[in-house]
Write a protein that holds these residues in place. Structure first.
Motif, PDB file in Angstrom:
ATOM      1  N   ALA A 102       0.217   4.794  -1.968  1.00 17.41           N
ATOM      2  CA  ALA A 102      -1.062   5.457  -1.724  1.00 17.41           C
ATOM      3  C   ALA A 102      -0.885   6.926  -1.351  1.00 17.41           C
ATOM      4  O   ALA A 102      -1.598   7.802  -1.866  1.00 17.41           O
ATOM      5  N   TRP A 156       0.816  -1.218   0.000  1.00 17.34           N
ATOM      6  CA  TRP A 156       0.000   0.000   0.000  1.00 17.34           C
ATOM      7  C   TRP A 156       0.849   1.268   0.000  1.00 17.34           C
ATOM      8  O   TRP A 156       0.721   2.122  -0.855  1.00 17.34           O
ATOM      9  N   HIS A 212      -9.047   3.770  -4.273  1.00 19.78           N
ATOM     10  CA  HIS A 212      -8.206   4.841  -3.722  1.00 19.78           C
ATOM     11  C   HIS A 212      -8.000   5.921  -4.778  1.00 19.78           C
ATOM     12  O   HIS A 212      -8.072   7.123  -4.468  1.00 19.78           O
TER      13      HIS A 212
END
Length: 282
Positions: A181, A177, A219
């Protein structure tokens, strides 16, 4: 609604030079031309594509523009000019802009030995010529460092529109992640920055499904909004982990939570607006 595939390639190994393309590339180490793609576009209901450069060369750009002249489905071409030679780049941009479907520039920055190549003063000057011409820059972001550069470029080259290819290759295979992100969110905070929901299948690896893509796509939707996201197949590179139909079908599955209007943006409206692609007559 005009449906757009915002990222695909052609190459001909007999007429063009692609040093990165070697036998180790397996199924994509061969020539790919329009006749092979057309039935796949028809099956998916795709009206237009954005044909994106595969090599940092005038020859590749000229070949793509010739394909656009011969095939109406090519709605826009993202070519190449030597941004690191800004005077030459400005002259080349002036020449290429005369073609009605020349719509942007990309450079294979991930192949440069210097990971900060795009921040060199000469390249910044070349990007300023791009911004002055009203043309966008496709950003190849493979390393976290490449994604870190996007806000810097937004600050140093006011008015430059950018689109991050392949959502900067999130670590889907590893189920990772960070820092992806946070870096993507930081880039999305710049209003002139867009992103492509493309190339995710090769980031996911064998046996992937839309469910594997969903957290990363969601996301992207959260930080960019559908109005700054665009679908791309990344064909024929997509053949390294699937095929056109699977990428089309599973990306739609990953985005199934969007409204009809939001899906219309990701699967056509955003790319048409960003690259200046003409609407298909009803």
């Amino acid at each position: 609604m005009t449906v757009v595939d915002a990222h695909q390639h052609f190459w001909n190994l007999e007429t063009g030079a692609y040093p990165w393309l070697t036998p180790e590339a397996g199924p994509i180490f061969r020539t790919f031309e329009p006749a092979e793609l057309v039935p796949q576009l028809a099956a998916a209901g795709v009206d237009r594509t954005v044909l994106v450069q595969s090599m940092d060369s005038y020859a590749d750009t000229d070949a793509m523009l010739a394909q656009a002249d011969a095939h109406d489905f090519v709605g826009a071409v993202v070519g190449w000019v030597p941004l690191h030679r800004p005077e030459e780049a400005a002259e080349a941009l002036e020449r290429y802009r005369r073609h009605p479907r020349f719509a942007g520039i990309r450079h294979l920055i991930h192949d440069e030995p210097d990971p900060d190549w795009v921040l060199r003063d000469t390249v910044i000057e070349g990007l300023r010529s791009l911004a002055a011409a009203g043309l966008p820059f496709d950003v190849v972001a493979v390393l976290p460092r490449h994604l870190e550069h996007v806000p810097v470029l937004a600050e140093r080259v006011p008015g430059l529109r950018m689109v991050i290819d392949h959502l900067a290759k999130p670590p889907i295979r590893e189920k990772g992640w960070e820092p992806w992100a946070s870096l993507l969110a930081r880039a999305a905070a710049c209003p002139g920055v867009y992103a492509k929901v493309s190339g995710l299948n090769t980031a996911a690896g064998d046996g992937w499904t839309g469910a594997d893509l969903r957290p990363y796509v969601e996301h992207a939707v959260e930080v960019f909004g559908p109005e700054r996201l665009m679908f791309g197949s990344d064909w024929p590179v997509a053949l390294l982990a699937g095929d056109y139909d699977q990428v089309w079908r599973e990306t739609r599955h990953a985005l199934s939570g969007l409204s009809r209007d939001e899906r219309a943006a990701v699967f056509g409206g955003t790319a048409a607006r960003f690259y200046g692609i003409q609407e298909v007559a009803a």
